[in-house]
Design an enzyme around this catalytic site. Structure first.
Site, PDB file in Angstrom:
ATOM      1  N   TYR A 118       4.014  -6.596  44.866  1.00 54.75           N
ATOM      2  CA  TYR A 118       4.731  -5.732  45.826  1.00 54.75           C
ATOM      3  C   TYR A 118       4.428  -6.107  47.281  1.00 54.75           C
ATOM      4  O   TYR A 118       5.288  -5.925  48.146  1.00 54.75           O
ATOM      5  CB  TYR A 118       4.450  -4.252  45.531  1.00 54.75           C
ATOM      6  CG  TYR A 118       5.177  -3.815  44.283  1.00 54.75           C
ATOM      7  CD1 TYR A 118       6.565  -3.641  44.301  1.00 54.75           C
ATOM      8  CD2 TYR A 118       4.515  -3.680  43.066  1.00 54.75           C
ATOM      9  CE1 TYR A 118       7.261  -3.314  43.146  1.00 54.75           C
ATOM     10  CE2 TYR A 118       5.204  -3.340  41.906  1.00 54.75           C
ATOM     11  CZ  TYR A 118       6.578  -3.156  41.956  1.00 54.75           C
ATOM     12  OH  TYR A 118       7.277  -2.839  40.820  1.00 54.75           O
ATOM     13  N   ASN A 131      17.423   0.327  45.254  1.00 58.65           N
ATOM     14  CA  ASN A 131      16.665  -0.716  45.942  1.00 58.65           C
ATOM     15  C   ASN A 131      15.449  -0.130  46.638  1.00 58.65           C
ATOM     16  O   ASN A 131      15.496   0.983  47.156  1.00 58.65           O
ATOM     17  CB  ASN A 131      17.549  -1.428  46.974  1.00 58.65           C
ATOM     18  CG  ASN A 131      18.735  -2.105  46.313  1.00 58.65           C
ATOM     19  OD1 ASN A 131      18.727  -2.292  45.105  1.00 58.65           O
ATOM     20  ND2 ASN A 131      19.738  -2.466  47.089  1.00 58.65           N
ATOM     21  N   ASP A 176      13.986  -1.955  49.131  1.00 57.73           N
ATOM     22  CA  ASP A 176      13.961  -2.476  50.507  1.00 57.73           C
ATOM     23  C   ASP A 176      14.455  -1.378  51.449  1.00 57.73           C
ATOM     24  O   ASP A 176      14.912  -0.332  50.994  1.00 57.73           O
ATOM     25  CB  ASP A 176      14.831  -3.751  50.616  1.00 57.73           C
ATOM     26  CG  ASP A 176      16.308  -3.488  50.322  1.00 57.73           C
ATOM     27  OD1 ASP A 176      16.893  -2.559  50.908  1.00 57.73           O
ATOM     28  OD2 ASP A 176      16.895  -4.234  49.492  1.00 57.73           O
ATOM     29  N   HIS A 225      14.330   4.843  43.253  1.00 65.42           N
ATOM     30  CA  HIS A 225      13.229   4.069  42.670  1.00 65.42           C
ATOM     31  C   HIS A 225      12.078   3.880  43.652  1.00 65.42           C
ATOM     32  O   HIS A 225      11.265   2.970  43.476  1.00 65.42           O
ATOM     33  CB  HIS A 225      13.733   2.706  42.183  1.00 65.42           C
ATOM     34  CG  HIS A 225      14.605   2.793  40.957  1.00 65.42           C
ATOM     35  ND1 HIS A 225      15.365   1.758  40.477  1.00 65.42           N
ATOM     36  CD2 HIS A 225      14.828   3.827  40.110  1.00 65.42           C
ATOM     37  CE1 HIS A 225      16.019   2.140  39.378  1.00 65.42           C
ATOM     38  NE2 HIS A 225      15.726   3.402  39.146  1.00 65.42           N
ATOM     39  N   CYS A 255      -3.873  12.528  44.501  1.00 61.79           N
ATOM     40  CA  CYS A 255      -3.482  13.816  45.122  1.00 61.79           C
ATOM     41  C   CYS A 255      -2.005  13.864  45.540  1.00 61.79           C
ATOM     42  O   CYS A 255      -1.572  14.836  46.150  1.00 61.79           O
ATOM     43  CB  CYS A 255      -4.385  14.120  46.320  1.00 61.79           C
ATOM     44  SG  CYS A 255      -4.002  13.150  47.792  1.00 61.79           S
ATOM     45  N   CYS A 299      -7.328  12.359  50.717  1.00 61.23           N
ATOM     46  CA  CYS A 299      -8.441  12.757  49.825  1.00 61.23           C
ATOM     47  C   CYS A 299      -9.542  11.712  49.767  1.00 61.23           C
ATOM     48  O   CYS A 299     -10.548  11.901  49.079  1.00 61.23           O
ATOM     49  CB  CYS A 299      -7.925  13.093  48.426  1.00 61.23           C
ATOM     50  SG  CYS A 299      -7.446  11.633  47.461  1.00 61.23           S
ATOM     51  N   THR A 311      25.240  -3.445  41.139  1.00 55.85           N
ATOM     52  CA  THR A 311      24.239  -3.054  40.139  1.00 55.85           C
ATOM     53  C   THR A 311      24.720  -3.453  38.750  1.00 55.85           C
ATOM     54  O   THR A 311      25.912  -3.335  38.444  1.00 55.85           O
ATOM     55  CB  THR A 311      23.888  -1.551  40.241  1.00 55.85           C
ATOM     56  OG1 THR A 311      22.943  -1.237  39.201  1.00 55.85           O
ATOM     57  CG2 THR A 311      25.096  -0.637  40.135  1.00 55.85           C
ATOM     58  N   LEU A 348      29.947  -8.748  42.008  1.00 53.83           N
ATOM     59  CA  LEU A 348      30.291 -10.172  41.975  1.00 53.83           C
ATOM     60  C   LEU A 348      30.999 -10.530  40.668  1.00 53.83           C
ATOM     61  O   LEU A 348      31.771 -11.475  40.592  1.00 53.83           O
ATOM     62  CB  LEU A 348      28.981 -10.965  42.076  1.00 53.83           C
ATOM     63  CG  LEU A 348      28.952 -12.338  42.706  1.00 53.83           C
ATOM     64  CD1 LEU A 348      29.713 -12.373  44.016  1.00 53.83           C
ATOM     65  CD2 LEU A 348      27.504 -12.760  42.912  1.00 53.83           C
TER      66      LEU A 348
HETATM   67  P1  OAD Z   1      20.202  -6.379  38.763  1.00 56.90           P
HETATM   68  O1  OAD Z   1      19.487  -7.613  39.172  1.00 56.90           O
HETATM   69  O2  OAD Z   1      20.045  -5.902  37.363  1.00 56.90           O
HETATM   70  O3  OAD Z   1      21.771  -6.563  39.001  1.00 56.90           O
HETATM   71  C1  OAD Z   1      22.258  -7.057  40.214  1.00 56.90           C
HETATM   72  C2  OAD Z   1      23.777  -6.948  40.194  1.00 56.90           C
HETATM   73  O4  OAD Z   1      24.253  -7.341  41.456  1.00 56.90           O
HETATM   74  C3  OAD Z   1      24.474  -7.815  39.134  1.00 56.90           C
HETATM   75  O5  OAD Z   1      25.435  -7.034  38.452  1.00 56.90           O
HETATM   76  C4  OAD Z   1      25.162  -8.921  39.970  1.00 56.90           C
HETATM   77  O6  OAD Z   1      26.390  -9.329  39.406  1.00 56.90           O
HETATM   78  C5  OAD Z   1      25.388  -8.192  41.289  1.00 56.90           C
HETATM   79  N1  OAD Z   1      25.420  -9.090  42.468  1.00 56.90           N
HETATM   80  C6  OAD Z   1      24.650 -10.153  42.738  1.00 56.90           C
HETATM   81  N2  OAD Z   1      24.934 -10.662  43.941  1.00 56.90           N
HETATM   82  C7  OAD Z   1      25.940  -9.905  44.453  1.00 56.90           C
HETATM   83  C8  OAD Z   1      26.676  -9.923  45.676  1.00 56.90           C
HETATM   84  N3  OAD Z   1      26.458 -10.819  46.627  1.00 56.90           N
HETATM   85  N4  OAD Z   1      27.622  -8.963  45.859  1.00 56.90           N
HETATM   86  C9  OAD Z   1      27.863  -8.033  44.902  1.00 56.90           C
HETATM   87  N5  OAD Z   1      27.196  -7.960  43.746  1.00 56.90           N
HETATM   88  C10 OAD Z   1      26.243  -8.877  43.515  1.00 56.90           C
HETATM   89  O7  OAD Z   1      19.805  -5.241  39.817  1.00 56.90           O
HETATM   90  P2  OAD Z   1      19.949  -3.650  39.719  1.00 56.90           P
HETATM   91  O8  OAD Z   1      21.165  -3.282  38.950  1.00 56.90           O
HETATM   92  O9  OAD Z   1      19.794  -3.116  41.077  1.00 56.90           O
HETATM   93  O10 OAD Z   1      14.124  -1.094  38.859  1.00 56.90           O
HETATM   94  O11 OAD Z   1      18.674  -3.296  38.860  1.00 56.90           O
HETATM   95  C11 OAD Z   1      18.375  -1.954  38.595  1.00 56.90           C
HETATM   96  C12 OAD Z   1      16.895  -1.741  38.518  1.00 56.90           C
HETATM   97  O12 OAD Z   1      16.328  -2.671  37.585  1.00 56.90           O
HETATM   98  C13 OAD Z   1      16.125  -2.023  39.797  1.00 56.90           C
HETATM   99  O13 OAD Z   1      16.137  -0.943  40.686  1.00 56.90           O
HETATM  100  C14 OAD Z   1      14.744  -2.328  39.304  1.00 56.90           C
HETATM  101  C15 OAD Z   1      15.122  -3.235  38.168  1.00 56.90           C
HETATM  102  O14 OAD Z   1      14.218  -3.373  37.128  1.00 56.90           O
HETATM  103  C16 OAD Z   1      12.774  -0.968  38.859  1.00 56.90           C
HETATM  104  O15 OAD Z   1      12.028  -1.846  39.256  1.00 56.90           O
HETATM  105  C17 OAD Z   1      12.310   0.352  38.326  1.00 56.90           C
END
Ligand code: OAD
Length: 230
Positions: free
Chosen positions: A53, A89, A91, A105, A116, A135, A172, A198
């Site tokens: 991290y 995200n 970030d 998240h 605490c 604490c 996502t 995408l």
């Molecule tokens: P993923 O990495 O699973 O998916 C990213 C998505 O973004 C995919 O569907 C890609 O097609 C799309 N993508 C990539 N580049 C792109 C662009 N330039 N424009 C538009 N779309 C694009 O990420 P998340 O769905 O965010 O959780 O993942 C969900 C969670 O899984 C995260 O928050 C994290 C991870 O494990 C934890 O760590 C708890």
């Protein structure tokens, strides 16, 4: 169309230089979830988890919002109805673009005391010897929701989904619940649903409308259409 809920994922930050999780060469191809993103991993090897991290925090702090983050902030500022922006995200790019956002998240910018529950701003580099300012014990951890933990703000988010007219998911993959289930919650409430990605995601079948392309291009165009009433 007055109430909008927007969910974002790693794809919206990809063009800011932050890697996604599941695309080719993504974070989960380089690290095992079980090693860095569970409470058990942290109990077993806190140094490794902090290193993971810390590196992501450094990258995120150096990154700049792209046109998609900026466009969503513009929509939020100018939309006559309500908007709720929820991100998976960790970030801080939505805030850096001027938007108000719920981090379901957690956030790399935060530190949390596991003893605490006190929260404070994370330094750039965290370590297992850091002590909690409240604490004074050294049970500090990144304020990140790990696999097996309950995402933040769920009550607020579900209430908004049940009352929204439009649900939009951006960048996502639809592989992680509960976020992957938001589209069904919104549909049951009668909302229209739009996916911007995408490519097709695991949840594409559940959306009414698909806009395919890189977020830095599709999101500003979609926001422009929304604000001009198209
Ligand atoms: P993923 O990495 O699973 O998916 C990213 C998505 O973004 C995919 O569907 C890609 O097609 C799309 N993508 C990539 N580049 C792109 C662009 N330039 N424009 C538009 N779309 C694009 O990420 P998340 O769905 O965010 O959780 O993942 C969900 C969670 O899984 C995260 O928050 C994290 C991870 O494990 C934890 O760590 C708890």
């Amino acid at each position: 169309m007055d109430t909008i809920v927007i969910l974002t994922g790693a794809g919206i930050s990809a063009e800011s230089g932050l890697g996604t999780f599941r695309d080719e060469g993504g974070l989960w191809a380089q690290h095992r979830i079980e090693d860095v993103a569970t409470p058990e991993a942290f109990a077993r090897n806190p140094t490794l988890v902090h290193q993971f991290y810390n590196a992501r925090r450094r990258q995120a702090r150096a990154a700049e919002p792209n046109a998609a983050h900026v466009a969503l902030a513009r929509l939020q500022a100018n939309w006559p109805g309500q908007t709720l922006l929820v991100t998976q995200n960790v970030d801080g790019l939505h805030e850096k673009a001027g938007a108000e956002v719920l981090h379901m998240h957690g956030a790399l910018a935060g530190a949390l005391c596991a003893a605490c529950d006190h929260r404070w701003d994370a330094p750039e580099t965290m370590s297992e010897t850091d002590t909690c300012p409240a604490c004074d014990t050294s049970h500090t951890r990144p304020d990140i929701v790990w696999f097996g933990e309950m995402p933040y703000h769920m009550e607020h988010i579900l209430e908004a989904l049940h009352g929204c007219d439009l649900f939009v998911a951006i960048g996502t993959s639809g592989q992680v619940y509960p976020a992957a289930g938001f589209v069904e919650e919104a549909r049951m409430a009668g909302a229209a649903t739009v996916e911007l990605n995408l490519r097709d995601s695991d949840m594409s079948h559940a959306f009414d409308t698909h806009i395919v392309g890189p977020a830095s291009q599709t999101v500003p165009r979609w926001v422009e259409d929304m604000l001009s009433g198209k």
